[in-house]
Design a protein around this motif. Structure first.
Motif, PDB file in Angstrom:
ATOM      1  N   CYS A  72       0.828  -1.198   0.000  1.00 38.75           N
ATOM      2  CA  CYS A  72       0.000   0.000   0.000  1.00 38.75           C
ATOM      3  C   CYS A  72       0.871   1.260   0.000  1.00 38.75           C
ATOM      4  O   CYS A  72       1.796   1.382   0.800  1.00 38.75           O
ATOM      5  N   GLY A 113      -0.816   4.330  -0.169  1.00 39.23           N
ATOM      6  CA  GLY A 113      -1.753   5.411   0.144  1.00 39.23           C
ATOM      7  C   GLY A 113      -1.084   6.371   1.127  1.00 39.23           C
ATOM      8  O   GLY A 113      -0.054   6.027   1.717  1.00 39.23           O
ATOM      9  N   THR A 114      -1.676   7.541   1.326  1.00 41.01           N
ATOM     10  CA  THR A 114      -1.025   8.578   2.139  1.00 41.01           C
ATOM     11  C   THR A 114      -0.570   8.067   3.512  1.00 41.01           C
ATOM     12  O   THR A 114       0.592   8.245   3.895  1.00 41.01           O
ATOM     13  N   ALA A 115      -1.463   7.401   4.237  1.00 38.71           N
ATOM     14  CA  ALA A 115      -1.120   6.950   5.596  1.00 38.71           C
ATOM     15  C   ALA A 115       0.038   5.951   5.573  1.00 38.71           C
ATOM     16  O   ALA A 115       0.949   6.027   6.400  1.00 38.71           O
ATOM     17  N   CYS A 116       0.013   5.029   4.629  1.00 40.27           N
ATOM     18  CA  CYS A 116       1.092   4.038   4.542  1.00 40.27           C
ATOM     19  C   CYS A 116       2.363   4.680   3.983  1.00 40.27           C
ATOM     20  O   CYS A 116       3.464   4.303   4.353  1.00 40.27           O
ATOM     21  N   ALA A 163      -3.432   2.170  -3.863  1.00 38.21           N
ATOM     22  CA  ALA A 163      -3.513   3.523  -3.296  1.00 38.21           C
ATOM     23  C   ALA A 163      -4.035   3.546  -1.860  1.00 38.21           C
ATOM     24  O   ALA A 163      -3.719   4.445  -1.099  1.00 38.21           O
ATOM     25  N   CYS A 164      -4.833   2.601  -1.467  1.00 31.92           N
ATOM     26  CA  CYS A 164      -5.296   2.484  -0.067  1.00 31.92           C
ATOM     27  C   CYS A 164      -6.080   1.194   0.057  1.00 31.92           C
ATOM     28  O   CYS A 164      -6.866   0.850  -0.817  1.00 31.92           O
ATOM     29  N   LEU A 165      -5.853   0.494   1.158  1.00 29.07           N
ATOM     30  CA  LEU A 165      -6.558  -0.775   1.366  1.00 29.07           C
ATOM     31  C   LEU A 165      -7.694  -0.619   2.367  1.00 29.07           C
ATOM     32  O   LEU A 165      -8.365  -1.574   2.712  1.00 29.07           O
ATOM     33  N   GLY A 166      -7.861   0.606   2.847  1.00 34.26           N
ATOM     34  CA  GLY A 166      -8.972   0.868   3.761  1.00 34.26           C
ATOM     35  C   GLY A 166      -8.695   0.472   5.198  1.00 34.26           C
ATOM     36  O   GLY A 166      -9.621   0.379   5.997  1.00 34.26           O
ATOM     37  N   CYS A 167      -7.440   0.206   5.527  1.00 32.88           N
ATOM     38  CA  CYS A 167      -7.123  -0.130   6.921  1.00 32.88           C
ATOM     39  C   CYS A 167      -5.898   0.687   7.333  1.00 32.88           C
ATOM     40  O   CYS A 167      -4.925   0.147   7.860  1.00 32.88           O
ATOM     41  N   CYS A 168      -5.991   1.996   7.105  1.00 34.66           N
ATOM     42  CA  CYS A 168      -4.865   2.920   7.290  1.00 34.66           C
ATOM     43  C   CYS A 168      -4.282   2.879   8.706  1.00 34.66           C
ATOM     44  O   CYS A 168      -3.083   3.092   8.888  1.00 34.66           O
ATOM     45  N   VAL A 227       0.777  -1.226   5.307  1.00 33.34           N
ATOM     46  CA  VAL A 227       0.159  -2.522   5.081  1.00 33.34           C
ATOM     47  C   VAL A 227       0.700  -3.178   3.811  1.00 33.34           C
ATOM     48  O   VAL A 227       0.877  -2.529   2.788  1.00 33.34           O
TER      49      VAL A 227
END
Ligand code: FES
Length: 155
Positions: A78, A80-83, A118-123, A128
């Motif tokens: 992942c 995404g921003t958080a990861c 881009a995001c797996l929804g478990c930021c 992740v």
């Protein structure tokens, strides 16, 4: 792996040659070959009387399908921003270095394909990494080797 016409037809027959079962049929074919071989899609097109272009449309619309041969295991990192802020890119680099491939490629031994998302929804549990259906939370560079070993061992 060569596509056996009879085998594909059998998978289609399982759904009574119903057009509405197209996605399930494609899922079965992908499970069998690890991707959607063009020869198999031609057989599906003929059997269900659906234009090949429409089948390609479905196959390219859903992320779960791939038209390129994939490795035995799919690694998704992942970004995404958080990861990303917690080190996602470094983890991706480590997988690339260990497997000697870049994101979007498959290792030479056919064991692993590497992708990003881009995001797996478990930021909250990032960074992740997902291998097949196994989620790895708070991944670090040091965990990369053991993740790879674990999945080779599972075979
Ligand atoms: S940013 Fe990685 S799970 Fe959301």
């Amino acid at each position: 792996m060569e596509v056996e016409e009879l085998k594909v037809k059998k998978q289609i027959k399982k759904y009574d040659n119903e057009k509405k079962a197209l996605i399930s049929i494609l899922q079965d074919i992908q499970e069998e070959y690890n991707y959607l071989p063009p020869e198999a899609l031609k057989i599906v097109s003929k059997s269900l009387d659906i234009p090949l272009i429409d089948i390609f449309g479905v196959a390219t619309f859903y992320r779960a399908f791939t038209l390129e041969p994939r490795g035995k295991h799919l690694i998704t990192v992942c970004l995404g921003t958080a990861c990303h802020v917690r080190g996602g890119p470094k983890i991706l680099e480590e997988f690339e270095r260990k497997l000697n491939i870049e994101a979007g490629e498959t290792s030479k031994d056919g064991q692993f394909s590497l992708e990003t998302v881009a995001c797996l929804g478990c930021c909250a549990i990032g960074p992740v990494v997902v291998v097949d259906s196994d989620y790895y939370a708070q991944t670090t560079i040091r965990k990369v080797s053991s993740i790879l070993k674990k999945h080779i061992k599972k075979d």
